[in-house]
Design a protein around this motif. Sequence first.
Motif, PDB file in Angstrom:
ATOM      1  N   ARG A 176       0.704  -1.075  -0.079  1.00 29.84           N
ATOM      2  CA  ARG A 176      -0.111   0.117   0.015  1.00 29.84           C
ATOM      3  C   ARG A 176       1.003   1.439   0.088  1.00 29.84           C
ATOM      4  O   ARG A 176       0.396   2.413  -0.502  1.00 29.84           O
ATOM      5  N   LEU A 177       2.143   1.146   0.526  1.00 31.99           N
ATOM      6  CA  LEU A 177       2.826   2.343   0.778  1.00 31.99           C
ATOM      7  C   LEU A 177       3.841   2.369  -0.705  1.00 31.99           C
ATOM      8  O   LEU A 177       4.415   3.658  -0.791  1.00 31.99           O
ATOM      9  N   THR A 178       3.789   1.745  -1.671  1.00 29.03           N
ATOM     10  CA  THR A 178       4.632   1.837  -2.953  1.00 29.03           C
ATOM     11  C   THR A 178       3.766   2.712  -3.935  1.00 29.03           C
ATOM     12  O   THR A 178       2.349   2.960  -3.905  1.00 29.03           O
ATOM     13  N   ARG A 179       4.445   3.286  -4.754  1.00 26.46           N
ATOM     14  CA  ARG A 179       3.926   3.926  -6.056  1.00 26.46           C
ATOM     15  C   ARG A 179       3.075   3.014  -6.893  1.00 26.46           C
ATOM     16  O   ARG A 179       2.070   3.627  -7.277  1.00 26.46           O
ATOM     17  N   TRP A 180       3.474   1.963  -6.677  1.00 31.45           N
ATOM     18  CA  TRP A 180       2.752   0.947  -7.794  1.00 31.45           C
ATOM     19  C   TRP A 180       1.438   0.550  -7.214  1.00 31.45           C
ATOM     20  O   TRP A 180       0.475  -0.197  -7.951  1.00 31.45           O
ATOM     21  N   SER A 181       1.057   0.654  -6.098  1.00 28.15           N
ATOM     22  CA  SER A 181      -0.422   0.620  -5.415  1.00 28.15           C
ATOM     23  C   SER A 181      -1.465   1.287  -6.303  1.00 28.15           C
ATOM     24  O   SER A 181      -2.383   0.973  -6.158  1.00 28.15           O
ATOM     25  N   PHE A 182      -1.088   2.085  -7.288  1.00 27.56           N
ATOM     26  CA  PHE A 182      -2.220   2.605  -8.194  1.00 27.56           C
ATOM     27  C   PHE A 182      -2.913   1.678  -8.970  1.00 27.56           C
ATOM     28  O   PHE A 182      -4.008   1.562  -9.450  1.00 27.56           O
ATOM     29  N   ILE A 183      -2.295   0.602  -9.064  1.00 25.22           N
ATOM     30  CA  ILE A 183      -2.779  -0.647 -10.140  1.00 25.22           C
ATOM     31  C   ILE A 183      -4.249  -1.108  -9.167  1.00 25.22           C
ATOM     32  O   ILE A 183      -4.958  -1.706  -9.756  1.00 25.22           O
ATOM     33  N   VAL A 184      -4.254  -0.906  -7.835  1.00 28.60           N
ATOM     34  CA  VAL A 184      -5.412  -1.153  -7.109  1.00 28.60           C
ATOM     35  C   VAL A 184      -6.010   0.117  -6.347  1.00 28.60           C
ATOM     36  O   VAL A 184      -6.581   0.003  -5.232  1.00 28.60           O
ATOM     37  N   ASP A 185      -5.798   1.338  -7.021  1.00 23.16           N
ATOM     38  CA  ASP A 185      -6.671   2.405  -6.570  1.00 23.16           C
ATOM     39  C   ASP A 185      -8.047   2.670  -7.303  1.00 23.16           C
ATOM     40  O   ASP A 185      -8.278   2.864  -8.415  1.00 23.16           O
ATOM     41  N   GLY A 186      -8.758   2.320  -6.395  1.00 26.22           N
ATOM     42  CA  GLY A 186     -10.362   2.328  -6.680  1.00 26.22           C
ATOM     43  C   GLY A 186     -10.736   3.843  -7.143  1.00 26.22           C
ATOM     44  O   GLY A 186     -11.759   3.948  -8.248  1.00 26.22           O
ATOM     45  N   SER A 187     -10.108   4.907  -6.794  1.00 24.73           N
ATOM     46  CA  SER A 187     -10.681   6.062  -7.139  1.00 24.73           C
ATOM     47  C   SER A 187     -10.130   6.344  -8.632  1.00 24.73           C
ATOM     48  O   SER A 187     -10.825   7.373  -9.239  1.00 24.73           O
ATOM     49  N   ILE A 188      -9.111   5.818  -9.018  1.00 26.15           N
ATOM     50  CA  ILE A 188      -8.893   5.847 -10.638  1.00 26.15           C
ATOM     51  C   ILE A 188     -10.034   5.005 -11.415  1.00 26.15           C
ATOM     52  O   ILE A 188     -10.475   5.609 -12.277  1.00 26.15           O
ATOM     53  N   ALA A 189     -10.450   3.970 -10.867  1.00 28.43           N
ATOM     54  CA  ALA A 189     -11.404   3.179 -11.485  1.00 28.43           C
ATOM     55  C   ALA A 189     -12.581   3.821 -11.546  1.00 28.43           C
ATOM     56  O   ALA A 189     -13.517   3.915 -12.658  1.00 28.43           O
ATOM     57  N   VAL A 190     -13.146   4.472 -10.356  1.00 31.79           N
ATOM     58  CA  VAL A 190     -14.496   5.404 -10.349  1.00 31.79           C
ATOM     59  C   VAL A 190     -14.249   6.583 -11.284  1.00 31.79           C
ATOM     60  O   VAL A 190     -15.281   6.780 -11.667  1.00 31.79           O
ATOM     61  N   CYS A 191     -13.124   7.189 -11.435  1.00 29.81           N
ATOM     62  CA  CYS A 191     -13.088   8.382 -12.312  1.00 29.81           C
ATOM     63  C   CYS A 191     -13.218   7.770 -13.912  1.00 29.81           C
ATOM     64  O   CYS A 191     -13.905   8.292 -14.518  1.00 29.81           O
ATOM     65  N   ILE A 192     -12.652   6.599 -14.098  1.00 28.09           N
ATOM     66  CA  ILE A 192     -13.038   6.091 -15.580  1.00 28.09           C
ATOM     67  C   ILE A 192     -14.739   5.872 -15.451  1.00 28.09           C
ATOM     68  O   ILE A 192     -15.376   5.926 -16.754  1.00 28.09           O
ATOM     69  N   PHE A 193     -15.250   5.231 -14.469  1.00 29.06           N
ATOM     70  CA  PHE A 193     -16.800   5.046 -14.501  1.00 29.06           C
ATOM     71  C   PHE A 193     -17.391   6.473 -14.806  1.00 29.06           C
ATOM     72  O   PHE A 193     -18.388   6.418 -15.440  1.00 29.06           O
ATOM     73  N   PHE A 194     -16.918   7.562 -14.395  1.00 33.27           N
ATOM     74  CA  PHE A 194     -17.638   8.810 -14.485  1.00 33.27           C
ATOM     75  C   PHE A 194     -17.443   9.093 -15.974  1.00 33.27           C
ATOM     76  O   PHE A 194     -18.089   9.628 -16.561  1.00 33.27           O
ATOM     77  N   VAL A 195     -16.297   8.911 -16.519  1.00 37.52           N
ATOM     78  CA  VAL A 195     -16.034   9.396 -17.999  1.00 37.52           C
ATOM     79  C   VAL A 195     -16.843   8.433 -18.726  1.00 37.52           C
ATOM     80  O   VAL A 195     -17.429   8.873 -19.759  1.00 37.52           O
ATOM     81  N   LEU A 196     -17.086   7.152 -18.350  1.00 42.53           N
ATOM     82  CA  LEU A 196     -17.890   6.299 -19.192  1.00 42.53           C
ATOM     83  C   LEU A 196     -19.379   6.693 -19.183  1.00 42.53           C
ATOM     84  O   LEU A 196     -20.048   6.799 -20.386  1.00 42.53           O
ATOM     85  N   SER A 197     -19.801   7.408 -18.131  1.00 41.90           N
ATOM     86  CA  SER A 197     -20.960   7.868 -17.988  1.00 41.90           C
ATOM     87  C   SER A 197     -21.303   8.843 -19.031  1.00 41.90           C
ATOM     88  O   SER A 197     -22.137   8.997 -19.696  1.00 41.90           O
ATOM     89  N   GLY A 198     -20.254   9.605 -19.103  1.00 39.49           N
ATOM     90  CA  GLY A 198     -20.247  10.962 -19.956  1.00 39.49           C
ATOM     91  C   GLY A 198     -20.032  10.811 -21.243  1.00 39.49           C
ATOM     92  O   GLY A 198     -20.911  11.005 -22.247  1.00 39.49           O
ATOM     93  N   PHE A 199     -19.633   9.441 -21.512  1.00 37.90           N
ATOM     94  CA  PHE A 199     -19.380   8.916 -22.821  1.00 37.90           C
ATOM     95  C   PHE A 199     -20.596   8.611 -23.594  1.00 37.90           C
ATOM     96  O   PHE A 199     -20.869   8.723 -24.885  1.00 37.90           O
ATOM     97  N   PHE A 200     -21.420   7.890 -22.833  1.00 39.24           N
ATOM     98  CA  PHE A 200     -22.806   7.557 -23.049  1.00 39.24           C
ATOM     99  C   PHE A 200     -23.931   8.499 -22.924  1.00 39.24           C
ATOM    100  O   PHE A 200     -25.132   8.322 -23.508  1.00 39.24           O
ATOM    101  N   TYR A 201     -23.574   9.727 -22.193  1.00 39.45           N
ATOM    102  CA  TYR A 201     -24.699  10.844 -22.528  1.00 39.45           C
ATOM    103  C   TYR A 201     -24.529  11.579 -23.517  1.00 39.45           C
ATOM    104  O   TYR A 201     -25.455  12.268 -23.970  1.00 39.45           O
ATOM    105  N   TYR A 202     -23.499  11.423 -24.337  1.00 44.84           N
ATOM    106  CA  TYR A 202     -23.471  12.140 -25.706  1.00 44.84           C
ATOM    107  C   TYR A 202     -24.422  11.690 -26.754  1.00 44.84           C
ATOM    108  O   TYR A 202     -24.935  10.660 -26.638  1.00 44.84           O
ATOM    109  N   ASN A 203     -25.050  12.788 -27.294  1.00 40.80           N
ATOM    110  CA  ASN A 203     -26.044  12.655 -28.394  1.00 40.80           C
ATOM    111  C   ASN A 203     -26.283  13.895 -29.215  1.00 40.80           C
ATOM    112  O   ASN A 203     -25.380  14.893 -28.733  1.00 40.80           O
ATOM    113  N   ASN A 204     -26.622  13.645 -30.158  1.00 43.54           N
ATOM    114  CA  ASN A 204     -26.790  15.043 -31.298  1.00 43.54           C
ATOM    115  C   ASN A 204     -28.164  15.566 -31.216  1.00 43.54           C
ATOM    116  O   ASN A 204     -28.308  16.095 -32.343  1.00 43.54           O
ATOM    117  N   ARG A 205     -28.916  15.040 -30.261  1.00 46.68           N
ATOM    118  CA  ARG A 205     -30.407  15.797 -30.373  1.00 46.68           C
ATOM    119  C   ARG A 205     -30.606  16.846 -29.472  1.00 46.68           C
ATOM    120  O   ARG A 205     -29.802  17.179 -28.616  1.00 46.68           O
TER     121      ARG A 205
END
Length: 329
Positions: free
Chosen positions: A36-65
């Motif tokens: 947990r104290l190493t820099r490589w712990s980012f591979i299990v950083d849940g906040s990164i995954a949540v950020c990607i989930f938020f981006v995915l949400s925006g990705f599918f909110y896109y429309n041209n209507r």
Amino acid sequence: MDKNVGIQYLRAICALVVYFSHYVMAINNPVINAFRLTRWSFIVDGSIAVCIFFVLSGFFYYNNRGFEIGKYLKGVKRKTFRIYPAHIIMLLLGWMLAECRFDWDVTSFTEWGNMFWVGDITFSDFLNSASCLLIKLANEKINPSMWYLEYEVWLFLIMPFIVGFINRIGWKWSWGLLVLGIVALFADLRMYHLLYVVAVCCMGVLARYLCHLYEFKFLENKKYLTLWIFMAILLIVHNYFGAGNMFMFFRGIGSAMLVIVFWKCHFASTKLYFLEFLGCISFEFYVVQHISLLAFRPCFVNPIVYLILTLTITIVVAWLLNRYVTLKW
């Protein structure tokens, strides 16, 4: 639900990262504590995954209507029935298990791992958590991971207005969406301020817009693809290498770059059936995983047994919820 297999893989990977993030933070073990104290712990950083989930949400909110109140209300209804049934069931189950007051060996868990389900839970607490409208700290929740869902609810209320506004004024001004992130970046807001989350979601909207405009054929070249992924990961994890705390804006850009890769690259020749399956139940997996980790603390024998038990239970319950509870309109 979108059937793009690359996006399903990305959802699955993010869901697993969230689970392992909570697992690693909860277990009091010399090897895990050191990791947990190493820099490589980012591979299990849940906040990164949540950020990607938020981006995915925006990705599918896109429309041209253009914005239409009827379609907006229909979308809110669809989202409500998509997320709330499984959420409410897991809240009720978590509340029941928390009130059982089972004992567990606190020395096997970290201070963070022991901080949940230790106080009285009232009906008011249940209603607040069930609403997903009052943004509260994770340790005040029956299901700690559901702080994410509170932001997700605000996103499906807000984002159709933003997309509709951009559609009205024209997408040539769409880069103005990044202003939200820049304002948040220099306003010294906490990492998960609603303005930050909306800005990150808007980056997903822009990513989808770019995918609509361009083929990104250069990603078919392995050298360019490798460079693109390297740059995306560097933006996502740069705070681990001394870049300070104001990183959600850059993390959002890196996440959007990764989403483009998983959307545009073809995975037909690399069928990963488990990841595809897990991607399909990723929302339910997210809803279940923290309840599972908390509920089975009394059964802790060693880290490996605990991992296998909680992960297996999470997958099984998530599948049952997806199959029999979640309404897929």
